[in-house]
Enzyme design. Structure first.
Site, PDB file in Angstrom:
ATOM      1  N   ILE A  39      -1.227  -0.926   5.561  1.00 21.47           N
ATOM      2  CA  ILE A  39      -1.851  -0.343   4.362  1.00 21.47           C
ATOM      3  C   ILE A  39      -1.583  -1.280   3.191  1.00 21.47           C
ATOM      4  CG2 ILE A  39      -1.839   1.598   2.751  1.00 21.47           C
ATOM      5  CD1 ILE A  39      -1.592   3.485   4.956  1.00 21.47           C
ATOM      6  N   GLY A  40      -2.658  -1.936   2.720  1.00 20.49           N
ATOM      7  CA  GLY A  40      -2.525  -2.876   1.617  1.00 20.49           C
ATOM      8  C   GLY A  40      -2.002  -2.177   0.363  1.00 20.49           C
ATOM      9  N   SER A  74       0.903  -5.240   6.024  1.00 21.05           N
ATOM     10  CA  SER A  74      -0.345  -5.851   5.561  1.00 21.05           C
ATOM     11  C   SER A  74      -0.085  -7.218   4.938  1.00 21.05           C
ATOM     12  CB  SER A  74      -0.990  -4.925   4.526  1.00 21.05           C
ATOM     13  OG  SER A  74      -2.077  -5.559   3.884  1.00 21.05           O
ATOM     14  N   GLN A 111       0.068  -8.183   9.702  1.00 27.65           N
ATOM     15  CA  GLN A 111      -1.401  -8.115   9.739  1.00 27.65           C
ATOM     16  C   GLN A 111      -1.965  -9.181   8.817  1.00 27.65           C
ATOM     17  OE1 GLN A 111      -3.209  -6.471   6.821  1.00 27.65           O
ATOM     18  NE2 GLN A 111      -5.097  -7.345   7.666  1.00 27.65           N
ATOM     19  N   TYR A 145      -5.197 -10.862   6.905  1.00 22.98           N
ATOM     20  CA  TYR A 145      -6.584 -11.000   6.475  1.00 22.98           C
ATOM     21  C   TYR A 145      -6.853 -12.484   6.448  1.00 22.98           C
ATOM     22  CZ  TYR A 145      -7.604  -6.181   5.245  1.00 22.98           C
ATOM     23  OH  TYR A 145      -7.870  -4.850   5.306  1.00 22.98           O
ATOM     24  N   THR A 182      -7.200  -8.675  11.276  1.00 20.63           N
ATOM     25  CA  THR A 182      -8.190  -7.625  11.000  1.00 20.63           C
ATOM     26  C   THR A 182      -9.572  -8.245  10.821  1.00 20.63           C
ATOM     27  OG1 THR A 182      -6.509  -6.233  10.014  1.00 20.63           O
ATOM     28  CG2 THR A 182      -8.787  -5.723   9.438  1.00 20.63           C
ATOM     29  N   LYS A 229      -7.936  -6.469  15.266  1.00 23.93           N
ATOM     30  CA  LYS A 229      -8.101  -5.098  14.759  1.00 23.93           C
ATOM     31  C   LYS A 229      -9.526  -4.870  14.283  1.00 23.93           C
ATOM     32  CE  LYS A 229      -5.908  -1.874  11.452  1.00 23.93           C
ATOM     33  NZ  LYS A 229      -6.700  -1.679  10.252  1.00 23.93           N
ATOM     34  N   SER A 278     -10.216   0.498  16.105  1.00 30.37           N
ATOM     35  CA  SER A 278     -10.086   1.160  14.803  1.00 30.37           C
ATOM     36  C   SER A 278     -11.386   0.990  14.044  1.00 30.37           C
ATOM     37  CB  SER A 278      -8.966   0.457  14.020  1.00 30.37           C
ATOM     38  OG  SER A 278      -9.011   0.755  12.633  1.00 30.37           O
ATOM     39  N   HIS A 321     -11.010   1.380  10.688  1.00 34.70           N
ATOM     40  CA  HIS A 321     -10.395   1.234   9.373  1.00 34.70           C
ATOM     41  C   HIS A 321     -10.332   2.584   8.650  1.00 34.70           C
ATOM     42  CE1 HIS A 321      -9.281  -2.349   6.787  1.00 34.70           C
ATOM     43  NE2 HIS A 321      -9.170  -1.397   5.890  1.00 34.70           N
ATOM     44  N   ASP A 374      -6.206   3.498  16.061  1.00 39.56           N
ATOM     45  CA  ASP A 374      -6.031   4.322  14.858  1.00 39.56           C
ATOM     46  C   ASP A 374      -7.371   4.805  14.348  1.00 39.56           C
ATOM     47  OD1 ASP A 374      -7.227   2.694  12.768  1.00 39.56           O
ATOM     48  OD2 ASP A 374      -5.306   1.718  12.352  1.00 39.56           O
ATOM     49  N   SER A 375      -7.319   5.651  13.359  1.00 40.25           N
ATOM     50  CA  SER A 375      -8.446   6.252  12.622  1.00 40.25           C
ATOM     51  C   SER A 375      -8.563   7.739  12.910  1.00 40.25           C
ATOM     52  CB  SER A 375      -9.783   5.553  12.902  1.00 40.25           C
ATOM     53  OG  SER A 375      -9.731   4.198  12.428  1.00 40.25           O
ATOM     54  N   VAL A 421      -5.982  10.055  12.972  1.00 36.72           N
ATOM     55  CA  VAL A 421      -4.838  10.756  13.570  1.00 36.72           C
ATOM     56  C   VAL A 421      -4.092  11.522  12.475  1.00 36.72           C
ATOM     57  CG1 VAL A 421      -2.651  10.450  14.789  1.00 36.72           C
ATOM     58  CG2 VAL A 421      -4.657   9.071  15.425  1.00 36.72           C
ATOM     59  N   GLY A 446      -2.285   5.995   9.486  1.00 36.81           N
ATOM     60  CA  GLY A 446      -2.489   5.384   8.180  1.00 36.81           C
ATOM     61  C   GLY A 446      -2.132   6.348   7.060  1.00 36.81           C
TER      62      GLY A 446
END
Ligand SMILES: Cc1cc2nc3c(=O)[nH]c(=O)nc-3n(C[C@H](O)[C@H](O)[C@H](O)COP(=O)(O)O)c2cc1C
Ligand SMILES: O=C(O)C(=O)c1ccccc1
Length: 392
Positions: free
Chosen positions: A103-104, A133, A155, A157, A183, A265, A287, A289, A319-320, A322, A342
């Site tokens: 989580i940014g 992140s 993670q 970017y 990601t 991801k 995911s 996102h 994820d996504s 939950v 998340g």
């Protein structure tokens, strides 16, 4: 006598006996209450950033409701007094199947602005790995220093400048991270009406980009150091953060970034999963996102089974959407090797710092564990599609 680790469901008794056990009694036990109280606590721009999704948030909401299509079929008298929720991921023995999704600037959810460090400490306390992140508020080395015995993932970017990517990955390796997640679903930022309405994107103020600004290679791109002109540095960051031209021809280069386990991801299509694994990627992270990127997509859980099949035995993180123990159980039954959460832990952080995250994790694990006990699936190996009934 052999020492037995407690069942995660025993948290229920600790909570009932809160006066005796010292459990925080002020923290909620449902996602709905967690969310409502966090929204009442956090500043409006942070609420919009964390809670918001793409478009009219159809996909974001469907990520959660899609789980309702599935029911766990109860089995009786199977001997489920003891449960085992442990997993092995890339050779790492983990006590639970949970991970903390990246989580940014989650740092901003904590009152002191250093929520990345609190998250890392919660990972150390709970044994649930943090996927940090690229956009931590604090430098990744300081985050990793809090992990204790719990492995951490970094993670990435992927920035426009490959030298910056290489710098982040080598810093993560040196700091002791045990895996890298790249990601792919955020090569461009989604259309997010809540943030658009407020004209809000916390990162653009620059005060929360210390990890980025600590990178020696990124700093060479700045006319003035961020300490002198934070706004200009944030604008360089925004234009350099992600390379929208990244494509399958770059897979070999991505693979060459590290010898650590490497996951991609945002993969939701079986052909993409297969292509990644064939190209030497170690694991798939299925995911969407959390519905923040593309609206109009299919709930991520609906796509998990075909992605798992295409991954051909390689680990698949999911994820996504939950929000409760039942969702964890269902994702595992549909083939996830591990399940990441998340927003629930961001809200736990907002309400109770490190303790709040640990409480959210213990509650989710207790709920999953009790479901496995009551419905007769004592280990994760017992959870497979036969455990689920699909409503027509
Ligand atoms: C506020 C916020 C920031 C996020 N930042 C990142 C990020 O920096 N990198 C990333 O890969 N995913 C990021 N995500 C996506 C999460 O890793 C994860 O996929 C998503 O939150 C899962 O959905 P859930 O919130 O419904 O559990 C972010 C999500 C949220 C809510
Ligand atoms: O907000 C997000 O979901 C996210 O991943 C992100 C992407 C770019 C900058 C900041 C956050």
């Amino acid at each position: 006598m052999e020492h037995e680790t407690p069942n995660y469901g025993d948290y229920q008794l600790e909570v009932y006996l809160r006066g005796l056990t010292g459990v925080r009694e002020d923290l909620p036990f449902t996602f709905a209450e967690l969310e409502a109280r966090a929204h009442a606590t956090l500043p409006p721009d942070i609420v919009s950033y964390v809670a918001g999704g793409a478009g009219n948030e159809y996909t974001q909401n469907a990520n959660v409701t899609a789980f309702d299509r599935w029911g766990v079929i109860p089995r009786m008298l199977v001997g489920a007094a003891r449960r085992d929720l442990s997993i092995n991921l890339f050779g790492m023995a983990l006590p639970t199947p949970l991970l903390l999704a990246p989580i940014g600037v989650i740092g901003l959810c904590a009152q002191d602005g250093h929520g990345d460090l609190a998250t890392a400490r919660a990972a150390a306390t709970s044994g649930v790995p943090m996927i940090a992140s690229t956009l931590t508020v604090d430098p990744l080395e300081e985050v990793a220093a809090q992990f204790g015995e719990t492995p951490g993932f970094f993670q990435l970017y992927n920035p426009k400048d490959r030298a910056v990517a290489e710098s982040f990955v080598s810093r993560a390796e040196a700091a002791g991270f045990k895996g890298i997640v790249v990601t792919l679903d955020t090569l461009q930022l989604g259309w997010r009406p809540r943030d658009l309405k407020l004209g809000n994107f916390p990162q653009l103020k620059g005060h929360c980009l210390a990890n980025y600004f600590s990178d020696p290679v990124f700093r060479t791109k700045l006319a003035k150091p961020p300490e002198e002109d934070v706004r200009a540095a944030a604008l360089v960051w925004a234009s350099e953060l992600s390379d929208p031209t990244l494509n399958w021809n770059d897979l070999a280069w991505l693979r060459s970034l590290t010898k650590l386990p490497l996951l991609l991801k945002g993969i939701c299509h079986p052909e993409d999963a297969k292509r990644a694994i064939d190209g030497g990627i170690d694991g798939i992270y299925c995911s969407n996102h959390g519905g923040r990127q593309a609206n109009g997509g299919i709930p991520a859980i609906d796509l998990l089974p075909t992605v798992v099949e295409a991954a051909g035995g390689a680990p698949v993180v999911f994820d996504s959407g939950v929000r409760g123990g039942e969702h964890i159980v269902k994702a595992l039954a549909l083939g996830a090797s591990a399940v990441a959460i998340g927003r629930p832990y961001a809200y736990g952080l907002a309400l109770g710092g490190e303790d709040g995250i640990v409480h959210v994790l213990r509650s989710l694990l207790a709920e999953a564990d009790l479901l496995m006990a009551i419905d007769g699936y004592p280990t994760i190996a017992d959870l497979n599609p036969d455990a689920l009934h699909a409503r027509a």
